[in-house]
Design a protein around this motif. Sequence first.
Motif, PDB file in Angstrom:
ATOM      1  N   LEU A   1     -39.113 -20.483  97.032  1.00  0.00           N
ATOM      2  CA  LEU A   1     -38.229 -21.452  97.670  1.00  0.00           C
ATOM      3  C   LEU A   1     -38.912 -22.817  97.689  1.00  0.00           C
ATOM      4  CD1 LEU A   1     -35.540 -21.859  99.175  1.00  0.00           C
ATOM      5  CD2 LEU A   1     -36.778 -21.424 101.310  1.00  0.00           C
ATOM      6  N   PHE A   2     -38.318 -23.775  96.988  1.00  0.00           N
ATOM      7  CA  PHE A   2     -38.863 -25.136  96.965  1.00  0.00           C
ATOM      8  C   PHE A   2     -37.705 -26.120  96.965  1.00  0.00           C
ATOM      9  CE2 PHE A   2     -40.241 -29.084  95.061  1.00  0.00           C
ATOM     10  CZ  PHE A   2     -41.457 -29.313  95.689  1.00  0.00           C
ATOM     11  N   ASP A   3     -37.707 -26.985  97.978  1.00  0.00           N
ATOM     12  CA  ASP A   3     -36.662 -27.990  98.115  1.00  0.00           C
ATOM     13  C   ASP A   3     -37.342 -29.332  98.390  1.00  0.00           C
ATOM     14  OD1 ASP A   3     -34.580 -29.666  98.849  1.00  0.00           O
ATOM     15  OD2 ASP A   3     -33.586 -28.162 100.100  1.00  0.00           O
ATOM     16  N   PHE A   4     -37.123 -30.301  97.512  1.00  0.00           N
ATOM     17  CA  PHE A   4     -37.753 -31.622  97.678  1.00  0.00           C
ATOM     18  C   PHE A   4     -37.438 -32.232  99.043  1.00  0.00           C
ATOM     19  CE2 PHE A   4     -38.113 -31.374  93.072  1.00  0.00           C
ATOM     20  CZ  PHE A   4     -39.325 -32.007  92.835  1.00  0.00           C
ATOM     21  N   THR A   5     -36.259 -31.919  99.590  1.00  0.00           N
ATOM     22  CA  THR A   5     -35.846 -32.535 100.855  1.00  0.00           C
ATOM     23  C   THR A   5     -36.239 -31.707 102.081  1.00  0.00           C
ATOM     24  OG1 THR A   5     -33.657 -31.488 100.793  1.00  0.00           O
ATOM     25  CG2 THR A   5     -33.882 -33.631  99.717  1.00  0.00           C
ATOM     26  N   ASP A   6     -36.896 -30.587 101.870  1.00  0.00           N
ATOM     27  CA  ASP A   6     -37.316 -29.724 102.985  1.00  0.00           C
ATOM     28  C   ASP A   6     -38.832 -29.556 102.952  1.00  0.00           C
ATOM     29  OD1 ASP A   6     -37.750 -27.843 104.924  1.00  0.00           O
ATOM     30  OD2 ASP A   6     -36.363 -26.344 104.111  1.00  0.00           O
TER      31      ASP A   6
ATOM     32  N   ILE B   1     -42.921 -24.312  88.702  1.00  0.00           N
ATOM     33  CA  ILE B   1     -42.066 -25.236  87.956  1.00  0.00           C
ATOM     34  C   ILE B   1     -41.027 -25.797  88.922  1.00  0.00           C
ATOM     35  CG2 ILE B   1     -40.525 -25.532  85.964  1.00  0.00           C
ATOM     36  CD1 ILE B   1     -43.148 -24.439  85.009  1.00  0.00           C
ATOM     37  N   THR B   2     -41.100 -27.084  89.229  1.00  0.00           N
ATOM     38  CA  THR B   2     -40.059 -27.688  90.065  1.00  0.00           C
ATOM     39  C   THR B   2     -38.869 -28.064  89.182  1.00  0.00           C
ATOM     40  OG1 THR B   2     -40.946 -29.943  89.850  1.00  0.00           O
ATOM     41  CG2 THR B   2     -41.803 -28.596  91.657  1.00  0.00           C
ATOM     42  N   GLY B   3     -37.692 -28.189  89.820  1.00  0.00           N
ATOM     43  CA  GLY B   3     -36.479 -28.490  89.045  1.00  0.00           C
ATOM     44  C   GLY B   3     -36.189 -27.416  88.025  1.00  0.00           C
ATOM     45  N   ALA B   4     -36.463 -26.176  88.397  1.00  0.00           N
ATOM     46  CA  ALA B   4     -36.458 -25.073  87.420  1.00  0.00           C
ATOM     47  C   ALA B   4     -35.097 -24.792  86.795  1.00  0.00           C
ATOM     48  CB  ALA B   4     -36.992 -23.799  88.085  1.00  0.00           C
ATOM     49  N   THR B   5     -34.010 -25.111  87.497  1.00  0.00           N
ATOM     50  CA  THR B   5     -32.692 -24.817  86.932  1.00  0.00           C
ATOM     51  C   THR B   5     -32.052 -26.043  86.269  1.00  0.00           C
ATOM     52  OG1 THR B   5     -31.647 -25.258  89.069  1.00  0.00           O
ATOM     53  CG2 THR B   5     -32.220 -22.962  88.578  1.00  0.00           C
TER      54      THR B   5
ATOM     55  N   ALA C   1     -40.520 -20.099  89.516  1.00  0.00           N
ATOM     56  CA  ALA C   1     -39.477 -21.121  89.466  1.00  0.00           C
ATOM     57  C   ALA C   1     -39.233 -21.620  90.881  1.00  0.00           C
ATOM     58  CB  ALA C   1     -38.197 -20.540  88.875  1.00  0.00           C
ATOM     59  N   GLY C   2     -39.446 -22.912  91.102  1.00  0.00           N
ATOM     60  CA  GLY C   2     -39.160 -23.489  92.411  1.00  0.00           C
ATOM     61  C   GLY C   2     -37.670 -23.756  92.537  1.00  0.00           C
ATOM     62  N   VAL C   3     -37.003 -23.051  93.448  1.00  0.00           N
ATOM     63  CA  VAL C   3     -35.542 -23.138  93.546  1.00  0.00           C
ATOM     64  C   VAL C   3     -35.107 -23.390  94.989  1.00  0.00           C
ATOM     65  CG1 VAL C   3     -35.142 -21.655  91.536  1.00  0.00           C
ATOM     66  CG2 VAL C   3     -35.338 -20.624  93.804  1.00  0.00           C
ATOM     67  N   ARG C   4     -33.924 -24.001  95.129  1.00  0.00           N
ATOM     68  CA  ARG C   4     -33.382 -24.272  96.469  1.00  0.00           C
ATOM     69  C   ARG C   4     -32.504 -23.133  96.963  1.00  0.00           C
ATOM     70  NH1 ARG C   4     -30.399 -29.886  96.273  1.00  0.00           N
ATOM     71  NH2 ARG C   4     -29.642 -28.924  94.363  1.00  0.00           N
ATOM     72  N   ASN C   5     -31.711 -22.569  96.051  1.00  0.00           N
ATOM     73  CA  ASN C   5     -30.784 -21.507  96.437  1.00  0.00           C
ATOM     74  C   ASN C   5     -31.113 -20.284  95.599  1.00  0.00           C
ATOM     75  OD1 ASN C   5     -28.560 -19.746  96.580  1.00  0.00           O
ATOM     76  ND2 ASN C   5     -27.184 -21.421  97.117  1.00  0.00           N
ATOM     77  N   SER C   6     -31.927 -19.405  96.157  1.00  0.00           N
ATOM     78  CA  SER C   6     -32.496 -18.334  95.337  1.00  0.00           C
ATOM     79  C   SER C   6     -31.450 -17.430  94.694  1.00  0.00           C
ATOM     80  CB  SER C   6     -33.488 -17.499  96.153  1.00  0.00           C
ATOM     81  OG  SER C   6     -32.868 -17.012  97.319  1.00  0.00           O
ATOM     82  N   ASN C   7     -30.330 -17.157  95.361  1.00  0.00           N
ATOM     83  CA  ASN C   7     -29.331 -16.251  94.777  1.00  0.00           C
ATOM     84  C   ASN C   7     -28.655 -16.859  93.552  1.00  0.00           C
ATOM     85  OD1 ASN C   7     -29.781 -14.185  96.567  1.00  0.00           O
ATOM     86  ND2 ASN C   7     -28.226 -14.897  98.021  1.00  0.00           N
ATOM     87  N   GLU C   8     -28.125 -18.086  93.708  1.00  0.00           N
ATOM     88  CA  GLU C   8     -27.469 -18.757  92.573  1.00  0.00           C
ATOM     89  C   GLU C   8     -28.459 -19.002  91.447  1.00  0.00           C
ATOM     90  OE1 GLU C   8     -25.321 -22.313  93.490  1.00  0.00           O
ATOM     91  OE2 GLU C   8     -24.262 -21.366  95.162  1.00  0.00           O
ATOM     92  N   ASP C   9     -29.656 -19.442  91.816  1.00  0.00           N
ATOM     93  CA  ASP C   9     -30.647 -19.801  90.804  1.00  0.00           C
ATOM     94  C   ASP C   9     -31.222 -18.584  90.096  1.00  0.00           C
ATOM     95  OD1 ASP C   9     -30.244 -22.453  91.359  1.00  0.00           O
ATOM     96  OD2 ASP C   9     -31.821 -22.543  92.869  1.00  0.00           O
TER      97      ASP C   9
END
Length: 289
Positions: free
Chosen positions: A53-58, A6-10, A32-40
């Motif tokens: 770990l999933f970041d559209f810009t990376d 799931i992208t944009g999971a948060t 859940a595809g997330v950029r910041n695993s701890n916060e998310d």
Amino acid sequence: MTKILITGATGNVGTEVIKSLQNIDHQLDIYAGVRNSNEDRIKLANFKVKFSLFDFTDFKTYNTALDGCDILFLLRPPQISEVEKYFKPIIDTCKKKGVKHIVFLSVQGVEKSKIIPHHKIEKLIVDSKIPYTFLRPAYFMQNFTTTLHDDLVNKKLIYLPAGKAKFTLIDVRDIGSVSATILTKTSQHINKSYELTCKEKLTFSEMARILSDILGTDIKYKSPNLISFFLTKRKEKTPTMLILVMIMLHYFPRFQQEPQITDWIEKISNKQPTTFEQFATDNKKLLTK
């Protein structure tokens, strides 16, 4: 086990998709595809999900996140409009990794509007030959708890260049419900497109009246000309790209055919869509502070 990413999971939609999946009996491995695993992880702590770990810009994160992925729930973050730069590599990686189905959160009327990024993304997915389902939701009711929230709460005002155009609406919770149903039964929705709306069309004047009644305060609607709107929003330090998106969402419908009401929410999720009145009632606290 079928792996779903799931992208944009948060975000608003991603969270509702995950929430709805918790209420369905399924044999899916949800990531859940997330950029910041701890916060998310904290944001999604109450749900049964794994994290990737999933970041559209990376671009480096595409390979690992899509490794072993069977179904991708894909959406477009508002700040990302460069389709060739970001979405083509995602779709190419899906092909390379053997993704079997893409559920893409598009937008109502996308097939008639080649200038919006969703049109190009849909074409990329079709051209990839990966089986897909396109969800084309109407105007998000949750725009009132996000983009339009400050004006609503601080100025008791809806300030948009929408004139008297009528809009079909949808509650993000209904998108989550429909998405979850489709993700658990993708074989029944191969290469289908669904416009998702509630059962009413409203102008922003009518929405202002409903909000006034439910919130117990007088909400005004003002439709400025484009120059006034642009300058006002720039003065408020709204990013130029977001202002242009707001113009596209609210001004252009004045010159287009009224959007159609559909019954796909009821047909797919087997429940009635949320009315705008119900949305306002459920979010009363959020809409007043």
